[in-house]
Design a protein around this motif. Structure first.
Motif, PDB file in Angstrom:
ATOM      1  N   ALA A 148       7.862  -2.433   0.091  1.00  0.00           N
ATOM      2  CA  ALA A 148       6.649  -2.561  -0.544  1.00  0.00           C
ATOM      3  C   ALA A 148       5.791  -3.271  -1.372  1.00  0.00           C
ATOM      4  O   ALA A 148       5.248  -4.026  -0.374  1.00  0.00           O
ATOM      5  N   GLN A 149       4.673  -2.834  -2.092  1.00  0.00           N
ATOM      6  CA  GLN A 149       3.483  -2.983  -2.063  1.00  0.00           C
ATOM      7  C   GLN A 149       3.211  -3.869  -2.905  1.00  0.00           C
ATOM      8  O   GLN A 149       3.621  -3.226  -3.859  1.00  0.00           O
ATOM      9  N   THR A 150       2.266  -4.687  -3.465  1.00  0.00           N
ATOM     10  CA  THR A 150       1.296  -4.605  -4.964  1.00  0.00           C
ATOM     11  C   THR A 150      -0.002  -4.077  -4.709  1.00  0.00           C
ATOM     12  O   THR A 150      -0.264  -3.718  -3.588  1.00  0.00           O
ATOM     13  N   ASP A 151      -0.584  -4.475  -5.924  1.00  0.00           N
ATOM     14  CA  ASP A 151      -2.087  -4.321  -5.995  1.00  0.00           C
ATOM     15  C   ASP A 151      -3.104  -4.867  -4.654  1.00  0.00           C
ATOM     16  O   ASP A 151      -3.907  -4.424  -3.688  1.00  0.00           O
ATOM     17  N   ASN A 152      -2.209  -6.032  -4.786  1.00  0.00           N
ATOM     18  CA  ASN A 152      -3.138  -6.895  -3.499  1.00  0.00           C
ATOM     19  C   ASN A 152      -1.870  -7.057  -2.520  1.00  0.00           C
ATOM     20  O   ASN A 152      -3.155  -7.951  -1.882  1.00  0.00           O
ATOM     21  N   SER A 153      -1.122  -6.903  -2.468  1.00  0.00           N
ATOM     22  CA  SER A 153      -0.154  -7.503  -0.787  1.00  0.00           C
ATOM     23  C   SER A 153       0.377  -5.948  -0.479  1.00  0.00           C
ATOM     24  O   SER A 153       1.615  -5.749  -1.321  1.00  0.00           O
ATOM     25  N   LYS A 154      -0.090  -5.891   0.424  1.00  0.00           N
ATOM     26  CA  LYS A 154       1.019  -4.640   1.051  1.00  0.00           C
ATOM     27  C   LYS A 154       1.790  -5.334   1.919  1.00  0.00           C
ATOM     28  O   LYS A 154       2.207  -3.952   1.690  1.00  0.00           O
TER      29      LYS A 154
END
Ligand code: XMP
Length: 515
Positions: A148-154
């Motif tokens: 899974a990813q967030t806007d700032n962490s791939k």
């Protein structure tokens, strides 16, 4: 714990949430212990560790201050989960690449799923998660897959299912990650195959075992205040070593009604403990005579306490250990210094600062627990429910609730009024719903009329507040019927009071106590 108890080790890299992780795991009926970040793998093997969590921390793996665990932990064959800094540590040690992120990711973020993974089982994409990091993983180590990813962490969630290594950039342990508990459960039950059979009663047994090991045949002294923490420690240590424990209760004359009697009844009559009660009322009142400044009053109460306690300890005979009811929130974290993670902590002296020439080893058996866990432990040990669930009471006692000068007469009036308030709060069911409820003696006389007589008597203020952690508080909206009854009873039953007022100030700008 016995050595066969399944344990999840939380390695502390200095995060302010390390103990919260351990506590969340215990909430899932799995035993968890915090270890220093550099604990040896051999020690973890001895502790029957079935999973390891690497906590977050303030350091950067790229900086000089970077701290790393024993690399052997990755060869133990047990699952490892890195959280925040823990993910970065794992990423770097196993051959990935960590870099400074162009922007910090702080606060609530959106986690979008890219693949199925063990940690997110049963959850739907996207999820709200809470972040607090400046660095990020830019290349995963070999064998890992991005989940899974967030806007700032791939690579906000990664896993190597074969070796059972997992990482997440956000914090599942905090309340701001709404499904954090489910993620932790997935790790505990789905990955580590925990049985979930841990209970507070088994924890109590372990603590008792540990106290016996530590103390041996030596003697222990404990300053018993009658509050939750020192009472639980008294019951625990007594169960472990019986008559080797002596409890000292200092009656400073600033206690609530019948407090000393209650302590004697529970600890001396019921538990049959060595209990020394020192009546130091006169010593305190003499030292406080004529003093009106709140800070001076507090300092005097603290200083006299130490002297009285010191005398009582000398009279009680030689002891090697001083037991204290230090609990986790008392502990001062040194998160700013990664070389001293949160487990290396400064002791909070419940006895108000010990004289320099008293050399004791400290015994602080409940220092890993949060307040509500301490209460559950107290129930396990057979302490009365009322004692465990009572409101917080300040160390200087009624000394900070008699505004202005403290005298025996004022204390007596306050004690009676406070007892009435307490009775009515319990009877109406409101006691358990508020953070604190108490009376304050206001050193002002006002005119009243009782029967046909003019009176010129004292004022009692009622203070009832709601709070979560005492940092902020709001006055409680108590039904008028209950307030009317409290006021009526105080004015009718407490001689010397003809007026009752209600304190409707919030904190800030007021404080909970008046002094
Ligand atoms: P204030 O008055 O600062 O109080 O809003 C916050 C909380 O702390 C308690 N309190 C104390 N507790 N020793 C203690 O152990 C103290 O000297 C002390 N002073 C205040 C107060 O009852 C409230 O819960």
């Amino acid at each position: 714990m016995t050595t066969s108890t399944q344990t999840i080790a939380v390695l502390d890299f200095g995060s302010q949430y390390t103990q919260v992780i351990a506590r969340r795991i215990r909430e899932c009926s799995v035993y968890s212990r915090v270890f220093n970040y550099n604990v040896k793998a051999s020690e973890l093997r001895k502790a029957n560790v079935c999973g390891i969590i690497l906590s977050g921390g303030p350091a950067s793996v790229l900086g000089k201050e970077a701290i790393f665990p024993d690399k052997e932990i990755f060869k133990m064959g047990v699952p490892v989960l890195g959280i925040c800094y823990g993910l970065q540590v794992m990423g770097k040690l196993l051959g990935g690449k960590v870099a400074k992120s162009s922007q910090r990711e702080y606060g609530s973020g959106k986690l979008t799923f890219k693949a199925t993974g063990a940690l997110l089982k049963g959850l739907k994409s996207p999820q709200r998660v809470w972040n607090s990091h400046g660095d990020r993983l830019e290349k995963m180590p070999a064998g890992f897959k991005a989940i899974a990813q967030t806007d700032n962490s791939k690579y906000a969630v990664i896993e190597d299912a074969k070796r059972r290594f997992y990482g997440m950039q956000f914090h599942p342990e905090v309340a701001h990650t709404p499904k954090g508990k489910k993620i932790i459960e997935n790790f505990l039950y789905g990955v580590c195959k925990c049985k979930g059979d841990w209970k507070m009663s088994t924890y109590a047994e372990q603590l008792i075992h540990d106290i016996r090991q530590q103390v041996g045949k030596k003697k222990v002294i404990l300053g018993l205040s009658g509050g939750v923490d020192s009472s639980v420690v008294a019951a625990l240590v007594h169960k472990a070593i019986g008559k080797q424990l002596t409890c000292v209760f200092v009656d400073n004359g600033l206690m609530r009604l019948n407090e000393r009697k209650q302590v004697e009844k529970i600890f001396r009559s019921h538990f049959k403990m060595n209990l020394k009660c020192v009546n130091a009322t006169q010593r305190f009142l003499k030292a406080l005579k004529g003093v009106t400044d709140p800070e001076r009053k507090r300092k005097i109460i603290g200083r006299v306490f130490v002297r009285v306690f010191e005398d009582a300890v000398k009279n009680a005979g030689q002891a090697d250990y001083l037991a204290q009811g230090t609990i986790y929130p008392d502990v001062i974290e040194s998160a700013a210094n990664p070389a001293k993670p949160a487990a290396v902590i400064k002791s909070h002296h419940n006895v108000g600062g010990l004289p320099k020439d008293m050399k004791f080893k400290l015994l602080e058996p409940i220092r890993e627990l949060f307040k509500d866990e301490v209460r559950v432990l107290g129930e396990e040990l057979g302490l009365p429910h009322d004692m465990l669930w009572r409101h917080p009471f300040p160390g200087p006692g009624l000394g900070v609730r008699v505004a202005g000068e403290i005298t025996a007469e004022r204390l007596n009036i306050l004690r009676k009024a406070d007892d009435i308030l307490n009775q009515e709060m319990v009877k109406s069911g409101w006691y358990a719903k508020v953070w604190q409820s108490f009376c304050v003696f206001v050193p002002v006389r006002t005119v009243g009329v009782m029967g046909d007589e003019r009176t010129y008597d004292w004022v009692i203020a009622i203070r009832i507040v709601n709070s979560v952690d005492a940092m902020t508080a709001d006055w409680s909206d108590i039904p008028h019927k209950v307030l009317a009854r409290i006021s009526n009873r105080i004015i009718n039953e407490v001689k010397g009071v003809n007026r009752v007022v209600l304190d409707i100030s919030s904190k800030p700008p007021a404080t909970i106590e008046w002094e």
